[in-house]
Design a protein around this motif. Structure first.
Motif, PDB file in Angstrom:
ATOM      1  N   ALA A   1      37.565  71.124  10.070  1.00  0.00           N
ATOM      2  CA  ALA A   1      37.745  72.029   8.929  1.00  0.00           C
ATOM      3  C   ALA A   1      36.389  72.467   8.371  1.00  0.00           C
ATOM      4  N   ARG A   2      35.443  71.524   8.256  1.00  0.00           N
ATOM      5  CA  ARG A   2      34.103  71.888   7.775  1.00  0.00           C
ATOM      6  C   ARG A   2      33.426  72.846   8.742  1.00  0.00           C
ATOM      7  N   GLY A   3      33.575  72.600  10.042  1.00  0.00           N
ATOM      8  CA  GLY A   3      32.993  73.493  11.037  1.00  0.00           C
ATOM      9  C   GLY A   3      33.597  74.887  10.957  1.00  0.00           C
TER      10      GLY A   3
ATOM     11  N   ARG B   1      32.158  76.652   7.908  1.00  0.00           N
ATOM     12  CA  ARG B   1      30.797  77.160   8.146  1.00  0.00           C
ATOM     13  C   ARG B   1      30.833  78.398   9.034  1.00  0.00           C
ATOM     14  N   TYR B   2      31.703  78.399  10.041  1.00  0.00           N
ATOM     15  CA  TYR B   2      31.830  79.556  10.923  1.00  0.00           C
ATOM     16  C   TYR B   2      32.284  80.785  10.131  1.00  0.00           C
ATOM     17  N   LEU B   3      33.309  80.610   9.311  1.00  0.00           N
ATOM     18  CA  LEU B   3      33.826  81.739   8.531  1.00  0.00           C
ATOM     19  C   LEU B   3      32.803  82.234   7.519  1.00  0.00           C
ATOM     20  N   GLU B   4      32.048  81.317   6.909  1.00  0.00           N
ATOM     21  CA  GLU B   4      30.983  81.749   5.995  1.00  0.00           C
ATOM     22  C   GLU B   4      29.978  82.627   6.722  1.00  0.00           C
TER      23      GLU B   4
ATOM     24  N   GLY C   1      29.449  86.456   5.929  1.00  0.00           N
ATOM     25  CA  GLY C   1      28.172  86.672   5.264  1.00  0.00           C
ATOM     26  C   GLY C   1      27.974  85.848   4.011  1.00  0.00           C
ATOM     27  N   ALA C   2      28.875  84.917   3.742  1.00  0.00           N
ATOM     28  CA  ALA C   2      28.773  84.113   2.528  1.00  0.00           C
ATOM     29  C   ALA C   2      27.613  83.128   2.575  1.00  0.00           C
ATOM     30  N   ASP C   3      27.052  82.889   3.759  1.00  0.00           N
ATOM     31  CA  ASP C   3      25.949  81.939   3.878  1.00  0.00           C
ATOM     32  C   ASP C   3      24.581  82.604   3.759  1.00  0.00           C
ATOM     33  N   LYS C   4      24.537  83.882   3.481  1.00  0.00           N
ATOM     34  CA  LYS C   4      23.262  84.603   3.431  1.00  0.00           C
ATOM     35  C   LYS C   4      22.305  84.034   2.384  1.00  0.00           C
TER      36      LYS C   4
END
Length: 82
Positions: free
Chosen positions: A27-29, A32-35, A39-42
């Motif tokens: 679920a965490r992986g 992170r993939y979806l972020e 673009g939420a991880d920018k």
């Protein structure tokens, strides 16, 4: 096996605990993939870049970063859905 019929004694975590751990990791992986896709991880990537390449320089706050990023997108249109 223990007398109650559970997991063998001395094996550490139960199969259920290992399964839940694997589900949590997946679920965490996925998160992170979806972020990354959305673009939420920018901002996080920006902070990592700033710390690595410009130590001692205070990075922009998150609100300022997103404002700057959206202004940049408006001035430099690229292929995007919206």
């Amino acid at each position: 096996m223990d007398p109650a019929g559970g997991t063998p004694q001395g094996t550490g975590t139960s199969a259920l605990a290992r399964g839940l751990c694997a589900v949590g990791n997946a679920a965490r992986g996925l998160g992170r993939y979806l972020e990354g896709v959305l673009g939420a991880d920018k901002y996080r990537v920006y902070l990592e870049h700033q710390a690595r390449t410009h130590p001692g320089v205070e990075p922009m706050g998150e609100r300022e970063f997103w404002r700057d990023y959206t202004d940049w997108q408006e001035k430099n249109p690229q292929g995007r859905c919206c």
